[in-house]
Design a protein around this motif. Structure first.
Motif, PDB file in Angstrom:
ATOM      1  N   ASP A   9      -2.102  -9.779  -0.676  1.00  0.00           N
ATOM      2  CA  ASP A   9      -2.337  -8.368  -1.003  1.00  0.00           C
ATOM      3  C   ASP A   9      -2.382  -7.582   0.300  1.00  0.00           C
ATOM      4  N   ASP A  10      -1.674  -6.457   0.356  1.00  0.00           N
ATOM      5  CA  ASP A  10      -1.641  -5.674   1.595  1.00  0.00           C
ATOM      6  C   ASP A  10      -2.847  -4.747   1.743  1.00  0.00           C
ATOM      7  N   GLU A  11      -3.631  -4.545   0.671  1.00  0.00           N
ATOM      8  CA  GLU A  11      -4.791  -3.643   0.746  1.00  0.00           C
ATOM      9  C   GLU A  11      -6.023  -4.404   1.218  1.00  0.00           C
ATOM     10  N   LEU A  12      -6.610  -3.954   2.317  1.00  0.00           N
ATOM     11  CA  LEU A  12      -7.748  -4.646   2.921  1.00  0.00           C
ATOM     12  C   LEU A  12      -8.927  -4.756   1.963  1.00  0.00           C
ATOM     13  N   THR A  80      -2.621  -5.682  -9.794  1.00  0.00           N
ATOM     14  CA  THR A  80      -1.978  -4.418  -9.452  1.00  0.00           C
ATOM     15  C   THR A  80      -2.714  -3.274 -10.116  1.00  0.00           C
ATOM     16  N   SER A  81      -2.536  -2.078  -9.583  1.00  0.00           N
ATOM     17  CA  SER A  81      -3.152  -0.895 -10.187  1.00  0.00           C
ATOM     18  C   SER A  81      -2.258  -0.284 -11.262  1.00  0.00           C
ATOM     19  N   TYR A  85       4.498  -2.987 -14.488  1.00  0.00           N
ATOM     20  CA  TYR A  85       5.117  -4.214 -14.016  1.00  0.00           C
ATOM     21  C   TYR A  85       4.817  -5.413 -14.921  1.00  0.00           C
ATOM     22  N   ALA A  86       4.005  -5.202 -15.936  1.00  0.00           N
ATOM     23  CA  ALA A  86       3.538  -6.329 -16.752  1.00  0.00           C
ATOM     24  C   ALA A  86       4.695  -7.082 -17.409  1.00  0.00           C
ATOM     25  N   ILE A  98      -3.675  -8.701 -14.045  1.00  0.00           N
ATOM     26  CA  ILE A  98      -4.944  -7.965 -14.001  1.00  0.00           C
ATOM     27  C   ILE A  98      -4.750  -6.619 -13.317  1.00  0.00           C
ATOM     28  N   GLN A  99      -5.318  -5.573 -13.942  1.00  0.00           N
ATOM     29  CA  GLN A  99      -5.307  -4.253 -13.307  1.00  0.00           C
ATOM     30  C   GLN A  99      -6.477  -4.119 -12.338  1.00  0.00           C
TER      31      GLN A  99
END
Length: 229
Positions: A9-12, A80-81, A85-86, A98-99
């Motif tokens: 995941d690119d989000e810290l 993902t938010s 893409y599901a 999972i969102q």
């Protein structure tokens, strides 16, 4: 036995939150956290795992690009938010979707699904007698009975079958853990199918006219696995 997993995941903040959840779960062993697909793929080429917690949208390669480049598919939980893409995610037969933000109850639900699928495989399915290798963008089924031996060639391995050979980007260590008990690593550069051995002499063996060295460290296990008179 704990399931080995990694986070991509690119989000810290998303990585840290998911890392805390994984570390609080006694059934999981988190062995890697990556902020991009490239680093994750390099790790996965050398280390077999059970679960990938995978984001979809990332700079450079996406989560779907990672799935396309895997040589072996573990259980994948996409995080993902976005919901759009599901459908594509389930085309890859991911275990769960999972969102974000991920709550503890939703996290536990995903882990329970993984454990249930794992338990179902081990209790109801016989050991598979095949492996799938990725060649030119498609997966080819190789029956164990067709494989003669495997030779290490740097960052690749050459899988020799009765009809042809297949060069695959993976490691000997990874294959050792994936293949069945009918295979044994007899040298740092060779894994052989025990049933295909024609002859053994001192520190060499023969498989289909190929003379393969036996290392001193691996010879006792080889002799122990064979029916020696």
């Amino acid at each position: 036995m704990k399931l080995k997993c990694i986070i991509v995941d690119d989000e810290l903040m998303a990585r840290k939150s998911l890392q805390r959840l994984c570390e609080q779960d006694d059934s999981l062993n988190l062995i890697g956290v990556f902020e991009n697909v490239e680093d994750a793929l390099q790790f996965l080429s050398k280390e077999p795992i059970d679960i990938i917690w995978l984001d979809v949208e990332m700079p450079g390669l996406s989560g779907f690009d990672l799935l396309k480049n895997l040589t072996s598919m573990p259980q994948v939980i996409m995080t993902t938010s976005k919901v759009e893409y599901a459908f594509e995610a389930y085309q890859y037969q991911v275990t769960d979707y999972i969102q974000k933000p991920i709550t503890m109850p939703r996290f536990k639900m995903a882990v329970e699904k993984v454990l249930e699928l794992n338990n179902r495989k081990t209790t109801t399915s016989p050991e598979r007698e095949e492996i799938y290798v990725k060649i030119d963008g498609r997966y080819i089924r190789l029956a164990y009975s067709d494989i003669l031996y495997i030779e290490n060639i740097g960052d690749y391995v050459n899988i020799i079958t009765q009809r042809q050979s297949y060069i695959v980007h993976t490691t000997m260590k990874y294959l050792e853990e994936k293949l069945g008990n009918c295979f044994l690593r007899v040298h740092r550069s060779f894994i052989v199918h025990l049933d295909k051995i024609v002859d053994i002499e001192e520190n060499n063996l023969v498989v289909s006219n190929k003379v393969i060295p036996i290392s001193r460290a691996n010879k006792p296990e080889l002799l122990n696995k064979l029916n020696m008179l």
